[in-house]
Design an enzyme around this catalytic site. Structure first.
Site, short mmCIF file in Angstrom:
data_model
loop_
_atom_site.label_atom_id
_atom_site.label_comp_id
_atom_site.label_asym_id
_atom_site.label_seq_id
_atom_site.Cartn_x
_atom_site.Cartn_y
_atom_site.Cartn_z
N GLU A 80 0.82 -1.21 0.00
CA GLU A 80 0.00 0.00 0.00
C GLU A 80 0.86 1.27 0.00
OE1 GLU A 80 -2.82 -0.24 -0.84
OE2 GLU A 80 -3.99 -1.76 0.20
N HIS A 99 -2.53 3.13 8.18
CA HIS A 99 -3.60 2.39 7.52
C HIS A 99 -3.82 1.10 8.29
CE1 HIS A 99 -6.04 0.16 4.82
NE2 HIS A 99 -5.07 -0.68 4.48
N HIS A 101 -7.09 -2.05 9.65
CA HIS A 101 -8.38 -2.68 9.38
C HIS A 101 -9.12 -2.87 10.72
CE1 HIS A 101 -6.31 -4.80 5.68
NE2 HIS A 101 -6.39 -3.48 5.54
N HIS A 162 -12.76 -2.54 2.94
CA HIS A 162 -11.33 -2.69 3.15
C HIS A 162 -10.91 -2.30 4.58
CE1 HIS A 162 -7.05 -1.96 1.36
NE2 HIS A 162 -6.99 -2.28 2.64
ZN LIG Z 1 -5.42 -2.62 3.91
#
Ligand SMILES: [Zn+2]
Length: 220
Positions: A80, A99, A101, A162
């Site tokens: 990413e 980032h 989840h 996501h």
């Molecule tokens: Zn991700």
């Protein structure tokens, strides 16, 4: 020697490792999910691909230059990284990107429902409006562009089906924003079970945003 370990940015690497551990311990990332970066002179530092954020060592934090080139001979950077690079290019004010989840925030992203930050003071002050950006294949430049566009001048965004991304003027601020985003998402889900959350009044929101001090005000 399998990979080159730069001795530079020792304290920045340590800070990224610490945030990775805290994200992992709090369940905001599992397995090898998530990525963390910090702007430094000449580029940024970002976590390596395929590594648990709960057990990183300094070689798992990689220097990437302004063109997106990692360290020759080093580990592969996070898939990413294009998202981090795109945000740094568009937002000179951003010094760090997280980032993750987180389960509750990701549930909102899967349900294609925005998180309402106007129900808790800390979310008003630390997050503001949290846009929901449309789905794109993880690790692609398309996702990087969609997220950067959707984030705009904001502090956090949900990535449809996501997860979530937060940015900050410091790594600590980006990390706190991720924790706050997950907290307000959890509270919103629980409030729904009780009949629904009531938003703060616009005057209360104005007062929070207008105050220069207070328990949730980021020290400047
Ligand atoms: Zn991700």
């Amino acid at each position: 020697m399998r990979y080159v370990v730069s001795v530079s940015h020792e304290s920045e690497r340590a800070a990224i490792i610490e945030v990775g551990l805290r994200l992992y311990q709090k369940g905001l990332v599992t397995a090898t999910e998530g990525n963390i970066s910090m702007r430094v002179a000449g580029g940024h530092l970002v976590t390596a691909s395929g590594v648990s954020k709960g057990s990183m060592t300094p070689e798992h934090v990689i220097f990437v230059d302004h063109e997106g080139r990692g360290t020759p001979g080093g580990l592969a950077v996070s898939t990413e990284d294009p998202m981090h690079l795109a945000i740094y290019r568009r937002r000179p004010d951003v010094q760090a990107v997280v980032h993750a989840h987180p389960p509750a925030a990701t549930a909102f992203s899967v349900a294609h429902m925005p998180v309402d930050p106007w129900i808790l003071a800390e979310a008003v002050v630390l997050l503001g409006r949290v846009p929901l950006t449309r789905y794109a294949m993880p690790g692609t430049v398309e996702l990087a562009n969609i997220v950067t566009e959707g984030l705009g001048k904001g502090s956090a965004a949900l990535l449809a089906n996501h997860g979530a991304i937060t940015v900050g003027a410091t790594l600590t601020q980006a990390h706190h924003r991720m924790e706050t985003l997950e907290h307000v998402a959890r509270v919103a889900v629980m409030a729904r079970l009780l009949g629904g959350a009531r938003e703060l009044s616009s005057s209360d929101v104005d007062r929070l945003l207008g105050s220069t001090s207070g328990p949730y005000r980021w020290p400047r």
